[in-house]
Motif scaffolding. Sequence first.
Motif, PDB file in Angstrom:
ATOM      1  N   VAL A  80      54.461  44.797 -40.146  1.00  0.00           N
ATOM      2  CA  VAL A  80      54.347  45.777 -39.153  1.00  0.00           C
ATOM      3  C   VAL A  80      54.064  45.005 -37.840  1.00  0.00           C
ATOM      4  N   LEU A  81      54.779  45.145 -36.689  1.00  0.00           N
ATOM      5  CA  LEU A  81      54.448  44.436 -35.604  1.00  0.00           C
ATOM      6  C   LEU A  81      53.694  45.475 -34.552  1.00  0.00           C
ATOM      7  N   ALA A  82      52.468  44.999 -34.372  1.00  0.00           N
ATOM      8  CA  ALA A  82      51.890  45.821 -33.516  1.00  0.00           C
ATOM      9  C   ALA A  82      51.985  45.079 -32.264  1.00  0.00           C
ATOM     10  N   GLY A  83      52.733  45.609 -31.447  1.00  0.00           N
ATOM     11  CA  GLY A  83      53.190  44.825 -30.127  1.00  0.00           C
ATOM     12  C   GLY A  83      54.343  45.397 -29.411  1.00  0.00           C
ATOM     13  N   VAL A  84      55.495  44.771 -29.174  1.00  0.00           N
ATOM     14  CA  VAL A  84      56.420  45.584 -28.356  1.00  0.00           C
ATOM     15  C   VAL A  84      57.455  45.333 -29.277  1.00  0.00           C
ATOM     16  N   HIS A  85      59.061  46.096 -28.986  1.00  0.00           N
ATOM     17  CA  HIS A  85      59.982  45.826 -29.648  1.00  0.00           C
ATOM     18  C   HIS A  85      60.731  44.327 -29.893  1.00  0.00           C
ATOM     19  N   PHE A  86      60.745  43.677 -28.494  1.00  0.00           N
ATOM     20  CA  PHE A  86      61.395  42.332 -28.747  1.00  0.00           C
ATOM     21  C   PHE A  86      60.614  41.294 -29.695  1.00  0.00           C
ATOM     22  N   SER A  97      64.735  38.606 -44.494  1.00  0.00           N
ATOM     23  CA  SER A  97      64.789  39.471 -45.532  1.00  0.00           C
ATOM     24  C   SER A  97      63.710  40.613 -45.573  1.00  0.00           C
ATOM     25  N   LYS A  98      62.736  40.566 -44.797  1.00  0.00           N
ATOM     26  CA  LYS A  98      61.493  41.370 -44.826  1.00  0.00           C
ATOM     27  C   LYS A  98      61.860  42.731 -44.069  1.00  0.00           C
ATOM     28  N   THR A  99      61.094  43.958 -44.338  1.00  0.00           N
ATOM     29  CA  THR A  99      61.131  45.130 -43.557  1.00  0.00           C
ATOM     30  C   THR A  99      60.278  45.001 -42.394  1.00  0.00           C
ATOM     31  N   VAL A 100      60.871  44.923 -41.412  1.00  0.00           N
ATOM     32  CA  VAL A 100      59.908  45.018 -40.046  1.00  0.00           C
ATOM     33  C   VAL A 100      60.021  46.312 -39.495  1.00  0.00           C
ATOM     34  N   LEU A 101      58.736  46.662 -39.310  1.00  0.00           N
ATOM     35  CA  LEU A 101      58.375  48.177 -38.713  1.00  0.00           C
ATOM     36  C   LEU A 101      57.541  47.896 -37.343  1.00  0.00           C
ATOM     37  N   ILE A 102      58.119  48.781 -36.361  1.00  0.00           N
ATOM     38  CA  ILE A 102      57.176  48.879 -35.169  1.00  0.00           C
ATOM     39  C   ILE A 102      56.673  50.293 -35.034  1.00  0.00           C
ATOM     40  N   PRO A 103      55.353  50.417 -34.855  1.00  0.00           N
ATOM     41  CA  PRO A 103      54.764  51.581 -34.987  1.00  0.00           C
ATOM     42  C   PRO A 103      55.381  52.734 -34.147  1.00  0.00           C
ATOM     43  N   ASP A 104      55.757  52.344 -32.798  1.00  0.00           N
ATOM     44  CA  ASP A 104      56.332  53.203 -32.055  1.00  0.00           C
ATOM     45  C   ASP A 104      57.690  52.404 -31.583  1.00  0.00           C
ATOM     46  N   LEU A 105      58.918  53.199 -31.749  1.00  0.00           N
ATOM     47  CA  LEU A 105      60.116  52.784 -31.442  1.00  0.00           C
ATOM     48  C   LEU A 105      60.252  52.685 -29.939  1.00  0.00           C
ATOM     49  N   ARG A 106      59.542  53.278 -29.108  1.00  0.00           N
ATOM     50  CA  ARG A 106      59.556  53.172 -27.634  1.00  0.00           C
ATOM     51  C   ARG A 106      58.630  52.108 -27.106  1.00  0.00           C
ATOM     52  N   SER A 107      58.016  51.441 -27.771  1.00  0.00           N
ATOM     53  CA  SER A 107      57.298  50.228 -27.018  1.00  0.00           C
ATOM     54  C   SER A 107      58.383  49.188 -26.441  1.00  0.00           C
ATOM     55  N   GLY A 108      58.644  49.259 -25.342  1.00  0.00           N
ATOM     56  CA  GLY A 108      59.657  48.511 -24.750  1.00  0.00           C
ATOM     57  C   GLY A 108      58.873  47.530 -24.036  1.00  0.00           C
ATOM     58  N   CYS A 109      59.573  47.046 -22.709  1.00  0.00           N
ATOM     59  CA  CYS A 109      58.934  46.038 -21.847  1.00  0.00           C
ATOM     60  C   CYS A 109      59.664  45.912 -20.538  1.00  0.00           C
ATOM     61  N   SER A 110      59.075  45.915 -19.490  1.00  0.00           N
ATOM     62  CA  SER A 110      59.854  46.019 -18.353  1.00  0.00           C
ATOM     63  C   SER A 110      60.991  44.605 -17.933  1.00  0.00           C
ATOM     64  N   LEU A 111      60.453  43.477 -18.612  1.00  0.00           N
ATOM     65  CA  LEU A 111      61.118  42.334 -18.664  1.00  0.00           C
ATOM     66  C   LEU A 111      62.478  42.522 -19.419  1.00  0.00           C
ATOM     67  N   ALA A 112      62.246  43.009 -20.608  1.00  0.00           N
ATOM     68  CA  ALA A 112      63.446  43.029 -21.641  1.00  0.00           C
ATOM     69  C   ALA A 112      64.481  43.908 -21.125  1.00  0.00           C
ATOM     70  N   GLU A 113      63.894  45.056 -20.454  1.00  0.00           N
ATOM     71  CA  GLU A 113      64.749  46.079 -19.817  1.00  0.00           C
ATOM     72  C   GLU A 113      65.382  45.886 -18.446  1.00  0.00           C
ATOM     73  N   SER A 114      64.975  44.535 -17.958  1.00  0.00           N
ATOM     74  CA  SER A 114      65.617  44.383 -16.636  1.00  0.00           C
ATOM     75  C   SER A 114      66.993  43.716 -16.855  1.00  0.00           C
ATOM     76  N   ILE A 115      67.146  43.124 -17.853  1.00  0.00           N
ATOM     77  CA  ILE A 115      68.604  42.519 -18.332  1.00  0.00           C
ATOM     78  C   ILE A 115      69.403  42.732 -19.306  1.00  0.00           C
ATOM     79  N   THR A 116      70.448  42.558 -19.114  1.00  0.00           N
ATOM     80  CA  THR A 116      71.698  43.158 -20.464  1.00  0.00           C
ATOM     81  C   THR A 116      72.282  41.627 -20.503  1.00  0.00           C
ATOM     82  N   PRO A 117      73.042  41.628 -21.876  1.00  0.00           N
ATOM     83  CA  PRO A 117      74.149  40.376 -22.064  1.00  0.00           C
ATOM     84  C   PRO A 117      75.019  40.396 -20.871  1.00  0.00           C
ATOM     85  N   GLU A 118      75.592  41.490 -20.418  1.00  0.00           N
ATOM     86  CA  GLU A 118      76.747  41.129 -19.372  1.00  0.00           C
ATOM     87  C   GLU A 118      76.007  40.569 -18.034  1.00  0.00           C
TER      88      GLU A 118
END
Length: 324
Positions: A80-86, A97-118
């Motif tokens: 269980v990753l108590a932190g943010v999605h990345f 091979s592990k099951t990784v859970l995030i307590p709230d799927l909406r836990s984002g980050c302004s940095l992660a959201e600022s950039i796309t693969p394109e």
Amino acid sequence: MTTLTAADLYPKVAHVVPAVEWATMADDVDAIMRLKQERNAVILAHNYMTPEIFHGVSDIVGDSLALAREAIDVEADVIVLAGVHFMAETAKLLNPSKTVLIPDLRSGCSLAESITPEDVRALRAANPGVPVVTYVNTSAAVKAESDICCTSGNAVKVIESLGVPKVIMIPDRFLAANVARQTGVEVIVHPGACEVHERFTPNDIRQVRLENPGITVLAHPECPPEVVDEADYAGSTAQMVKFVDAKRPLKVALITECSMSDNVSEAYPDIEFIRPCNLCPHMKRNTLAVIRHALETMTNEVTVPEDVADRARLAVERMLAVGK
Ligand code: 13P
Ligand code: SF4
């Protein structure tokens, strides 16, 4: 193995959580401790978690770099990753091979959201031959377009390891500017920023110093360079802890997310923590209730498509190999 109860754990949070408040949390704490055993799960918690998570129910705590390293060696079935999605994605990349859970799927980050693969592909096309160094605060899809990752704890070492005069460093323009000054390497930046650290100003620090003569000020390198200039030291959250432990200042201000001082102060009752801080709304989506729910229902699993995972893992593993 005996399961610790809320009553057993209270001394670890007593410095910041009043007993009456802890009493309202006890049911969730007891349930989480029991569920961890039933599910064979461990909780990895970032330094910005609130104390009842950080000191109470978690098994491993640390900065982004430490959590990535620790994820590799987890033997339990569930993380269980108590932190943010990345952070959850990084754990999945490193221990697929592990099951990784995030307590709230909406836990984002302004940095992660600022950039796309394109965006990364466009930067590469505009700067042929220049390596792409990507902060871990990005999606796996962005990591997959990168040569190597870094965290705030190893950014200088990662850049220096490349031995090149110029890098594309994404997506945090402030971390990139701070690292450029430390390394002398030219950086091409992307206009991303952490919504927590970009809000600090040099004046915040001057004010703290005015009100607390002799105070030691530590700033996170996601802060603007002019803020870092006013501080005595800049480093990742784990590096801040190391600094406090080594130097034992009488009074300290940690220019970062608010839970940091609450968590660090437990081990240093003789140090006074002055708290100019900003809350991260994404980190704060993690509560005892959502951790309990994720473990009860085994929902909010984080997965990464295999073709993306293979390329993203390479960039993270290259980072982990630096300084080994
Ligand atoms: P570190 O814990 O690696 O310093 O990262 C800070 C942060 O903002 C993570 O989201
Ligand atoms: Fe992202 Fe900043 Fe929050 Fe960290 S503190 S998760 S970098 S927004």
